[in-house]
Design an enzyme around this catalytic site. Structure first.
Site, PDB file in Angstrom:
ATOM      1  CE  LYS A 105       5.235  10.793 -21.120  1.00 54.34           C
ATOM      2  NZ  LYS A 105       5.969   9.553 -20.807  1.00 54.34           N
TER       3      LYS A 105
ATOM      4  CG  MET B 110      12.307   2.422 -11.006  1.00 54.83           C
ATOM      5  SD  MET B 110      12.869   4.092 -10.639  1.00 54.83           S
ATOM      6  CE  MET B 110      12.527   4.930 -12.178  1.00 54.83           C
ATOM      7  N   GLY B 111       7.714   1.878  -9.990  1.00 61.94           N
ATOM      8  CA  GLY B 111       6.352   1.608 -10.473  1.00 61.94           C
ATOM      9  C   GLY B 111       5.306   2.587  -9.988  1.00 61.94           C
ATOM     10  CB  THR B 112       4.669   4.092  -6.689  1.00 63.20           C
ATOM     11  OG1 THR B 112       4.525   2.759  -6.193  1.00 63.20           O
ATOM     12  CG2 THR B 112       3.624   4.980  -6.048  1.00 63.20           C
TER      13      THR B 112
HETATM   14  P1  NAD Z   1       2.990  -3.900 -17.441  1.00 63.12           P
HETATM   15  O1  NAD Z   1       1.494  -3.876 -17.463  1.00 63.12           O
HETATM   16  O2  NAD Z   1       3.712  -4.322 -18.657  1.00 63.12           O
HETATM   17  O3  NAD Z   1       3.487  -4.829 -16.228  1.00 63.12           O
HETATM   18  C1  NAD Z   1       2.897  -4.694 -14.964  1.00 63.12           C
HETATM   19  C2  NAD Z   1       3.741  -5.349 -13.903  1.00 63.12           C
HETATM   20  O4  NAD Z   1       3.082  -5.210 -12.647  1.00 63.12           O
HETATM   21  C3  NAD Z   1       3.933  -6.830 -14.098  1.00 63.12           C
HETATM   22  O5  NAD Z   1       5.138  -7.204 -13.435  1.00 63.12           O
HETATM   23  C4  NAD Z   1       2.708  -7.409 -13.391  1.00 63.12           C
HETATM   24  O6  NAD Z   1       2.906  -8.763 -13.001  1.00 63.12           O
HETATM   25  C5  NAD Z   1       2.629  -6.504 -12.186  1.00 63.12           C
HETATM   26  N1  NAD Z   1       1.287  -6.310 -11.657  1.00 63.12           N
HETATM   27  C6  NAD Z   1       0.131  -6.142 -12.335  1.00 63.12           C
HETATM   28  N2  NAD Z   1      -0.895  -5.966 -11.482  1.00 63.12           N
HETATM   29  C7  NAD Z   1      -0.368  -6.018 -10.229  1.00 63.12           C
HETATM   30  C8  NAD Z   1      -0.897  -5.911  -8.917  1.00 63.12           C
HETATM   31  N3  NAD Z   1      -2.208  -5.686  -8.720  1.00 63.12           N
HETATM   32  N4  NAD Z   1      -0.060  -6.018  -7.866  1.00 63.12           N
HETATM   33  C9  NAD Z   1       1.256  -6.218  -8.054  1.00 63.12           C
HETATM   34  N5  NAD Z   1       1.822  -6.312  -9.269  1.00 63.12           N
HETATM   35  C10 NAD Z   1       1.021  -6.225 -10.331  1.00 63.12           C
HETATM   36  O7  NAD Z   1       3.419  -2.432 -16.980  1.00 63.12           O
HETATM   37  P2  NAD Z   1       4.799  -1.692 -17.223  1.00 63.12           P
HETATM   38  O8  NAD Z   1       4.706  -0.877 -18.470  1.00 63.12           O
HETATM   39  O9  NAD Z   1       5.917  -2.633 -17.064  1.00 63.12           O
HETATM   40  O10 NAD Z   1       4.774  -0.638 -16.009  1.00 63.12           O
HETATM   41  C11 NAD Z   1       4.975  -1.073 -14.683  1.00 63.12           C
HETATM   42  C12 NAD Z   1       4.674   0.062 -13.728  1.00 63.12           C
HETATM   43  O11 NAD Z   1       5.590   1.152 -13.966  1.00 63.12           O
HETATM   44  C13 NAD Z   1       3.285   0.675 -13.902  1.00 63.12           C
HETATM   45  O12 NAD Z   1       2.749   0.931 -12.611  1.00 63.12           O
HETATM   46  C14 NAD Z   1       3.542   1.988 -14.623  1.00 63.12           C
HETATM   47  O13 NAD Z   1       2.559   2.955 -14.388  1.00 63.12           O
HETATM   48  C15 NAD Z   1       4.866   2.369 -14.016  1.00 63.12           C
HETATM   49  N6  NAD Z   1       5.669   3.325 -14.800  1.00 63.12           N
HETATM   50  C16 NAD Z   1       6.376   4.247 -14.081  1.00 63.12           C
HETATM   51  C17 NAD Z   1       7.142   5.168 -14.767  1.00 63.12           C
HETATM   52  C18 NAD Z   1       7.952   6.177 -13.997  1.00 63.12           C
HETATM   53  O14 NAD Z   1       8.505   7.107 -14.604  1.00 63.12           O
HETATM   54  N7  NAD Z   1       8.093   6.044 -12.699  1.00 63.12           N
HETATM   55  C19 NAD Z   1       7.201   5.150 -16.166  1.00 63.12           C
HETATM   56  C20 NAD Z   1       6.509   4.155 -16.853  1.00 63.12           C
HETATM   57  C21 NAD Z   1       5.740   3.228 -16.156  1.00 63.12           C
END
Ligand code: NAD
Length: 325
Positions: A70, A222-224
């Site tokens: 990817k 899942m976000g980190t």
């Molecule tokens: P997005 O930009 O659409 O949404 C971001 C989310 O994080 C929202 O809920 C927003 O309110 C919140 N946010 C933004 N800045 C913040 C901060 N400083 N502190 C706390 N919360 C904050 O993004 P998304 O596409 O929904 O992705 C969310 C997260 O998931 C991202 O960190 C992304 O990198 C991660 N991600 C992880 C995987 C994985 O495989 N683990 C895959 C895709 C995305």
């Protein structure tokens, strides 16, 4: 003559259901844990142009077999151009010859495979009687996460918190569509109510503290997915039984990086979820245990769902076929 499939974003959305992504991701996690599949080192670079981050995630799954990469990243200025900031494409190669097989849009697939990962963790680690789902985060990924999670347990309610509350109604609309009551709550209340929690934010600080999480909870972080990001209290990892997609990523770019850096846990205390799927680790062993899944996102997940996309899109007649002379 070689044929290359081109599968657009729209075709991917038609071709890959959440259920199909679940099966593909479960199987590749199992193959990773049994040593049949491996991810290669991730390349991620700041381009110094358009503030973009660009990189590759690749791997080989001998069980499928599947080989691919990817390629893509994050272009923060895209939104102003009417485009998604995250852009990626998956390349599939013939594992027997190395020839290019398919070019597959990676944006929808990233969301569906990430949701599949947390739902695989819920299927294997959450208590069977889990009834309240807690969502921390309400961005692009969150609706995919919610849809995939509700298929795994008989949830009766969704509670949610987001640092930007104006984003919550979009998530609430999906809960309504799924027939589930939706309540916006504060973080302590979310911890007190939820049996399963998904965190899916771009946070760089702990949003959920250890003391707010009740016994028996399953939490999928899942976000980190980058060094420095963080969603939960490192003490929560010390209190929980920790699982991940891939340990090497969990301790460097995943949620576990902070607990590891503070010496609260060691890498050998983190179990690949594939071991639970394969039955070589029991997973949850009591109703009071806290289980935590650190979903960092691996290239093999992308390759697994891209294979499904290519095959199904061809079956549905929605893939373009280019014949090379
Ligand atoms: P997005 O930009 O659409 O949404 C971001 C989310 O994080 C929202 O809920 C927003 O309110 C919140 N946010 C933004 N800045 C913040 C901060 N400083 N502190 C706390 N919360 C904050 O993004 P998304 O596409 O929904 O992705 C969310 C997260 O998931 C991202 O960190 C992304 O990198 C991660 N991600 C992880 C995987 C994985 O495989 N683990 C895959 C895709 C995305």
């Amino acid at each position: 003559m070689a044929q290359i499939l081109i599968v657009s974003e729209a075709a991917c959305a038609q071709a890959v259901s959440a259920a199909a992504a679940f099966d593909a991701v479960r199987d590749v996690f199992a193959a990773m844990a049994s040593g049949k599949a491996r991810n290669f080192p991730v390349v991620r670079e700041a381009l110094g142009y358009q503030d973009a981050l660009y990189g590759f995630k690749s791997g080989f799954d001998a069980a499928a077999p599947a080989l691919g990469v990817k390629s893509g990243g994050f272009w923060p200025g895209n939104m102003a151009k009417g485009l998604t900031n995250h852009q990626s494409t998956i390349f599939l190669f013939d594992p027997d010859t190395g020839q290019l097989q398919a070019l597959v849009g990676g944006n929808y697939l990233t969301a569906i495979r990430t949701a599949a990962a947390s739902s695989v963790s819920i299927a294997h680690l959450a208590r069977k009687d889990a009834r309240v789902l807690g969502m921390v985060g309400a961005g692009h990924q969150s609706t995919f996460q919610l849809r995939a999670a509700v298929a795994q347990r008989q949830f009766e309610k969704v509670v949610a918190w987001n640092p930007h509350p104006d984003m919550l109604p979009k998530l609430g609309a999906v809960a309504a569509e799924l027939g589930l009551p939706f309540e916006a709550v504060n973080r302590e209340d979310l911890g007190a109510q939820a049996d399963v929690i998904i965190t899916i934010t771009s946070a760089f600080e702990p949003l959920m503290m250890r003391d707010w999480i009740k016994p028996g909870t399953h939490i999928a972080c899942m976000g980190t997915d980058t060094r420095g990001k963080q969603e939960v209290d490192p003490a929560l990892l010390a209190a929980a039984t920790v699982f991940t997609d891939e340990v090497a990523q969990s301790i460097t770019i995943g949620e576990a990086q902070h607990a590891i850096a503070q010496g609260l846990i060691t890498a050998d205390q983190i179990t690949p979820i594939g071991a639970v799927i394969n039955g070589t680790h029991p997973g949850r062993t009591s109703d009071s245990e806290i289980t935590l899944f650190d979903g960092t996102g691996v290239g093999l997940q992308d390759i697994a769902v891209a294979r499904v996309a290519a095959e199904q899109a061809q079956n549905l007649g929605v893939a373009q076929i280019v014949t090379l002379g």
